[in-house]
Design a protein around this motif. Structure first.
Motif, mmCIF file in Angstrom:
data_model
loop_
_atom_site.group_PDB
_atom_site.id
_atom_site.type_symbol
_atom_site.label_atom_id
_atom_site.label_comp_id
_atom_site.label_asym_id
_atom_site.label_seq_id
_atom_site.Cartn_x
_atom_site.Cartn_y
_atom_site.Cartn_z
ATOM 1 N N ASP A 40 36.250 24.846 45.890
ATOM 2 C CA ASP A 40 35.481 25.808 45.096
ATOM 3 C C ASP A 40 35.818 25.714 43.614
ATOM 4 N N ASN A 98 37.767 30.633 47.273
ATOM 5 C CA ASN A 98 39.058 30.602 46.583
ATOM 6 C C ASN A 98 39.857 29.326 46.842
ATOM 7 N N LEU A 107 37.277 35.793 40.522
ATOM 8 C CA LEU A 107 36.908 35.711 41.932
ATOM 9 C C LEU A 107 36.663 37.098 42.505
ATOM 10 N N ALA A 162 41.909 34.498 38.794
ATOM 11 C CA ALA A 162 41.890 35.454 39.908
ATOM 12 C C ALA A 162 41.034 36.678 39.596
ATOM 13 N N LEU A 170 44.950 32.648 45.967
ATOM 14 C CA LEU A 170 44.110 31.447 45.992
ATOM 15 C C LEU A 170 44.618 30.495 47.080
ATOM 16 N N THR A 214 38.350 37.953 48.448
ATOM 17 C CA THR A 214 38.841 36.623 48.800
ATOM 18 C C THR A 214 40.311 36.437 48.440
ATOM 19 N N LEU A 215 40.924 37.453 47.807
ATOM 20 C CA LEU A 215 42.301 37.323 47.336
ATOM 21 C C LEU A 215 43.201 38.338 48.030
#
Length: 679
Positions: free
Chosen positions: A376, A302, A439, A436, A326, A443-444
């Motif tokens: 990324d 992210n 992903l 978002a 992010l 990871t968020l």
């Protein structure tokens, strides 16, 4: 009907070899004329048969009085005649061997009781002959890949997203947006009243469609919950859902639209979370999320770098990126060194990299190439009219492209990018929110969630019985016993050890403290005896109709972190687990997580960790963390009660005291079905 046969019949609707338009019209102002013309002008390669007993030829095609008069087989019938004639038309389709029918006509269940009877009649007839139905009260079907446009307007761009919609307008608008941007769709199906084919059928179908990479569904409610869950369990493709009816009045409006049960929105939120369904809250999000999932390559992490000509746009992007979880990581020194000779001296060499208004497409390309290996994702914001921007971006390259403020150049370059399969977003916020969704959620940061469930209706167990049900599952509870007199209360307290708490045990008292039914921190026999009489007197004064079973005497729990563990049995989706901070905090902050059953240990831990107050559980400012595993075990024990006891429709353990080495249930409320409901 076998699943294979069901898919074959949906093929007959979406990929037919022959089509009959029942209600084809000679008048260009009539829907029967427009749909017939769209089928022809859309390039349908099979045979087309207008049905109109009063015409000989329409649009140069010979007419038939009935579908039964057509020579050869007919796969699909499109029905556009008054509602009262539709049952007969479906009957004739069945006798002809037609495999599928799209009923565009309205005036059925959405309109009146009489219309509902007509709808049931056509369903029964269709089932008798094995005809699958789309609609009624729908905007038809469009499959640009076949091609077949049995709908309106005529849109022919081929793409990757299948659109399913209860609302014809919402679905057609999405298809129009995709067509306008030259991205296209794989199919569009307007479900209307969903008398037969519904979202569960279509999700399962498009999950196997080779032209579809993303499924996007606008729904007001789920018609068949069990079949929907089975369909989403087998998904190999992303599913984006725009679910309306989120508010109380919106829910009423949704149910009046197609006479479908809209359901409590928090339950849908939990359902979507459990099955990794991407939820949109607006039409723009619906479009953006589907576009991103279809055309953006999922990045490995992210970390994002913004490269821009607009400082303001970059700030908006950074704000949204932080909000979405992010990582707008600083530009490494080696990257600063690499880009310094590539950009103007007055440009900002940080994250965001602000190239200022002097930037050219070539400058963007140079900076992208020099920095790509450090991040990324590259968030490329063309904040001005940048000529040849489309030449420096690459499909499947982990680039998020935002074109913001480029006027005619923006429109031209964005179209060129879309023709290359590169999605472009018109604002930083829309682009970041869409990214978002691509992903991996882990990871968020956790998104904000609705927290309320619908209160259960039923009979409350007296407090001592509720504690007994909880203790049977092995849950650690404070010592408890029911007293029927001041003397027995004193005797129990002396056995338990002071201090103790007294609580009224009554099926008629929902909130004990509201009627004076709780006495805390009693440290002597005299205090217990006095409190016993005062408690019953106060409860009787505040709630004279309440039947009291006695007074529960409990050992006071040591101080700890108060949490709530609960279960609410939803009428559509079954038991829904709840976890959050307890005591009065759950009512004030409504900071809870929800999950549908079955519940795994991993699910339970995830519920605990996603609430906003998780910092208190993990340990805050020197305080030791509480026992997460014991909390998870508590959730699993309540889940077992829910799974094993159909009569239990609500459980509310609040507070549960959490400690570094375990938990202790200090209060319990259980709602069960009334006896007459269980018969």
């Amino acid at each position: 009907m076998a699943v294979k046969d069901s898919f074959k019949q949906l093929d007959a609707i979406l990929k037919p070899q022959s089509v009959a338009v029942i209600g084809a019209s000679t008048s260009p102002d009539k829907m029967g004329h427009e749909v017939l013309k769209n089928i022809i002008d859309g390039g349908f390669k099979g045979s087309v048969h207008p049905i109109n007993p009063k015409a000989d030829v329409i649009l140069d095609l010979p007419c038939h009085k009935s579908v039964k008069d057509i020579e050869g087989s007919v796969d699909l019938a499109v029905i556009i005649i008054p509602a009262r004639f539709v049952p007969q038309a479906v009957q004739e389709c069945g006798e002809k061997g037609v495999k599928g029918a799209i009923i565009i006509t309205g005036g059925f269940a959405e309109a009146s009781d009489e219309g509902e009877e007509l709808q049931q009649q056509i369903v029964e007839t269709a089932q008798q002959f094995g005809v699958r139905l789309i609609g009624p009260n729908c905007q038809g079907v469009n499959n640009p890949h076949h091609p077949l446009c049995a709908s309106w307007p005529l849109l022919t761009y081929k793409g990757k997203v299948a659109l399913i919609s209860q609302s014809g307008t919402v679905g057609a608008a999405m298809m129009d947006w995709f067509s306008e941007e030259k991205l296209g769709t794989s199919s569009f199906v307007s479900m209307g009243n969903r008398a037969d084919v519904d979202e569960s059928d279509l999700i399962a179908y498009f999950n196997q469609d080779p032209n579809t990479e993303v499924i996007a569904a606008y729904i007001e409610g789920i018609k068949r919950p069990e079949e929907f869950i089975q369909a989403v369990k087998q998904l190999k493709k992303p599913l984006v859902v725009l679910k309306s009816g989120r508010t109380p009045k919106g829910k009423v409006a949704a149910e009046s639209h197609t006479k479908a049960l809209a359901g409590a929105d928090a339950i849908y939120e939990a359902l979507f979370a459990k099955y990794n369904i991407c939820r949109a809250y607006t039409a723009e999000e619906f479009y953006d999320y589907a576009k991103a999932l279809a055309y953006l390559k999922p990045p490995e992490g992210n970390r994002i770098l913004f490269i821009t000509t607009s400082g303001g746009a970059a700030i908006l992007a950074t704000d949204q990126a932080e909000q979405e979880g992010l990582d707008v990581a600083p530009l490494p020194p080696e990257a600063v060194e690499a880009i310094t000779p590539l950009i103007p001296a007055h440009a900002i060499k940080a994250n965001p990299v602000d190239l200022t208004g002097d930037a050219t497409a070539e400058m963007f390309a140079d900076v992208m190439e020099a920095t790509r290996k450090y991040y990324d994702i590259l968030g490329v914001i063309f904040g001005d009219p940048v000529e040849d921007a489309s030449k420096v971006v690459t499909p499947d390259a982990n680039e998020l492209i935002i074109f913001y403020g480029g006027a005619d150049v923006e429109r031209h370059e964005s179209e060129l990018m879309h023709l290359k399969g590169i999605p472009v977003f018109p604002t930083p916020e829309r682009g970041i929110k869409a990214l978002a969704q691509v992903l991996e959620r882990k990871t968020l940061a956790a998104p904000q969630k609705p927290t309320l469930t619908v209160p259960a209706a039923g009979r409350q167990l007296p407090l001592h019985q509720a504690f007994e049900r909880i203790a049977e599952q092995g849950l650690p509870c404070t010592d408890f016993a029911l007293a029927q007199s001041p003397g027995s209360a004193v005797e129990i307290a002396q056995k338990q050890g002071f201090p103790v708490v007294l609580k009224v045990s009554s099926a008629d008292v929902l909130h004990k403290s509201d009627v004076g039914g709780v006495q805390l921190n009693l440290n002597s026999a005299e205090a217990v005896a006095k409190a016993y009489n005062e408690l019953l007197s106060t409860v009787k004064g505040n709630s004279p109709q309440a039947q009291v079973d006695g007074v529960l005497v409990s050992k006071m729990a040591p101080p700890g972190l108060e949490v709530i563990v609960g279960m609410n049995r939803d009428p559509q989706f079954g038991p829904v687990m709840l976890f959050g901070l307890g005591g009065i905090m759950v009512e004030i902050f409504q900071d809870v997580s929800l999950r549908l059953l079955p519940l795994t240990k991993e699910d339970a831990v995830s519920m605990i960790r996603e609430i906003k107050g998780y910092g208190l559980i993990a340990g805050y400012r020197g305080r030791p963390p509480v026992d997460e595993q014991a909390l998870a075990d508590c959730l699993l024990a309540v889940a077992r009660i829910a799974e094993g006891s159909e009569d239990v429709i609500e459980i509310d353990l609040n507070p549960v005291f959490a400690y570094p080495d375990g938990v202790l249930v200090a209060d319990s409320r259980i709602i069960v079905k009334d006896l007459d409901e269980r018969i």
